[in-house]
Scaffold this active site. Structure first.
Site, short mmCIF file in Angstrom:
data_model
loop_
_atom_site.label_atom_id
_atom_site.label_comp_id
_atom_site.label_asym_id
_atom_site.label_seq_id
_atom_site.Cartn_x
_atom_site.Cartn_y
_atom_site.Cartn_z
N GLY A 13 68.04 16.93 6.69
CA GLY A 13 68.88 18.15 6.54
C GLY A 13 69.40 18.29 4.79
N HIS B 51 78.61 21.33 4.35
CA HIS B 51 78.47 21.21 2.87
C HIS B 51 78.55 22.64 2.25
CE1 HIS B 51 76.62 17.41 1.75
NE2 HIS B 51 75.77 17.50 2.70
N GLN C 26 74.03 21.25 -2.26
CA GLN C 26 73.59 19.88 -2.64
C GLN C 26 72.66 20.02 -3.91
OE1 GLN C 26 72.63 18.46 1.47
NE2 GLN C 26 73.18 16.66 0.51
N HIS D 198 76.88 19.17 9.95
CA HIS D 198 76.89 18.41 8.69
C HIS D 198 76.54 19.34 7.44
CE1 HIS D 198 75.95 14.64 6.24
NE2 HIS D 198 75.36 15.66 5.29
N GLU D 199 75.50 19.99 7.83
CA GLU D 199 75.08 20.88 6.70
C GLU D 199 75.99 22.17 6.46
OE1 GLU D 199 73.13 19.68 4.91
OE2 GLU D 199 72.23 18.08 6.25
N CYS E 107 73.86 10.95 4.05
CA CYS E 107 73.82 12.39 3.18
C CYS E 107 72.99 11.92 1.99
CB CYS E 107 75.07 12.70 2.86
SG CYS E 107 75.13 14.17 2.08
N LEU E 108 72.02 12.76 1.62
CA LEU E 108 71.31 12.59 0.34
C LEU E 108 72.35 12.62 -0.70
CD1 LEU E 108 68.24 14.93 0.77
CD2 LEU E 108 68.21 12.67 0.23
C1 QAP Z 1 72.58 14.59 7.48
O1 QAP Z 1 71.13 13.47 5.96
C2 QAP Z 1 72.66 13.87 8.69
O2 QAP Z 1 71.50 7.61 2.06
C3 QAP Z 1 71.25 14.69 6.76
O3 QAP Z 1 69.38 6.82 0.46
C4 QAP Z 1 72.51 12.49 8.70
O4 QAP Z 1 68.93 13.74 5.37
C5 QAP Z 1 73.17 14.33 9.66
C6 QAP Z 1 68.91 10.03 2.92
C7 QAP Z 1 72.31 11.68 9.57
C8 QAP Z 1 73.07 13.54 10.83
C9 QAP Z 1 72.46 12.33 10.87
C10 QAP Z 1 70.16 9.47 2.86
C11 QAP Z 1 68.06 9.74 2.17
C12 QAP Z 1 68.95 11.08 3.77
C13 QAP Z 1 70.25 8.16 1.96
C14 QAP Z 1 69.88 13.09 5.27
C15 QAP Z 1 69.19 7.90 1.01
C16 QAP Z 1 68.16 8.96 1.42
C17 QAP Z 1 69.91 11.88 4.11
CO CO Z 2 74.60 15.81 3.46
#
Ligand code: QAP
Ligand code: CO
Length: 170
Positions: free
Chosen positions: A46, A138, A51, A134-135, A92-93
């Site tokens: 996501g 943001h 972001q 979550h999004e 989270c990215l």
């Molecule tokens: C949000 O998050 C989410 O730490 C999206 O080093 C995540 O795509 C909602 C990511 C989990 C619900 C459950 C995170 C990539 C990606 C990192 C992501 C990383 C590289 C996170």
């Molecule tokens: Co995020």
């Protein structure tokens, strides 16, 4: 197509409130395509426009196993939110390398525009429901670390600031 730079916590620009999209046109679809490219490259499930320092209400999501079910939500709003909560590990990215358990409603209905500017409604459960929330957070300048204790959040902030300093001096 282009990869966009993802802002990282505690960048204050992540606190910006996104504006609603007024016209869904080719320029906006270009932004959406670049967001998907950036999200799939990470890889992530996501991404909110906030972001990538674009402060408009656009979200890209793909929670499918094979990363072949892109979902874009423009101007998303909640139609309903369940009372039942579910705990899930979130990342989270914009907070790379940190994952924490967060409790959120596990079932939502949302209304949004699609990439053609058409209004649609959808129901989401579990991971998809959590990811959409979550999004949308943001777009409202909120991060998952805001649900943690002050102590946990400030530890994450310090560690990321240390990494950012090292990256700057390289
Ligand atoms: C949000 O998050 C989410 O730490 C999206 O080093 C995540 O795509 C909602 C990511 C989990 C619900 C459950 C995170 C990539 C990606 C990192 C992501 C990383 C590289 C996170
Ligand atoms: Co995020």
């Amino acid at each position: 197509m282009a990869l966009l730079t993802v802002l990282e916590f505690p960048d204050p620009r992540l606190r910006t409130i996104a504006e609603p999209v007024e016209h869904v046109d080719d320029a906006l679809r270009q932004v959406i395509d670049d967001m998907f490219e950036t999200m799939y490259d990470a890889p992530g499930i996501g991404l909110a426009a906030t972001q990538v320092n674009i402060h408009r209400q656009i979200i890209t999501i793909d929670v499918s196993e094979d990363s072949d079910e892109p979902l874009v939500l423009i101007n998303p709003s909640f139609e309903s939110i369940s009372d039942e909560l579910e705990q899930m590990q979130e990342g989270c990215l914009s907070v790379p390398g940190f994952y924490e358990e967060i409790k959120r409603p596990n079932h939502i209905r949302v209304k949004a525009l699609d990439r053609n500017g058409e209004s649609f409604e959808m129901e989401a459960h579990d991971l998809l429901a959590v990811c959409i929330q979550h999004e949308i957070d943001h777009l409202n300048g909120k991060l998952f670390v805001d649900y943690l204790s002050n102590l946990k959040r400030s530890r994450i902030r310090s560690k990321l600031e240390k990494i950012h300093k090292l990256e700057q001096s390289n």
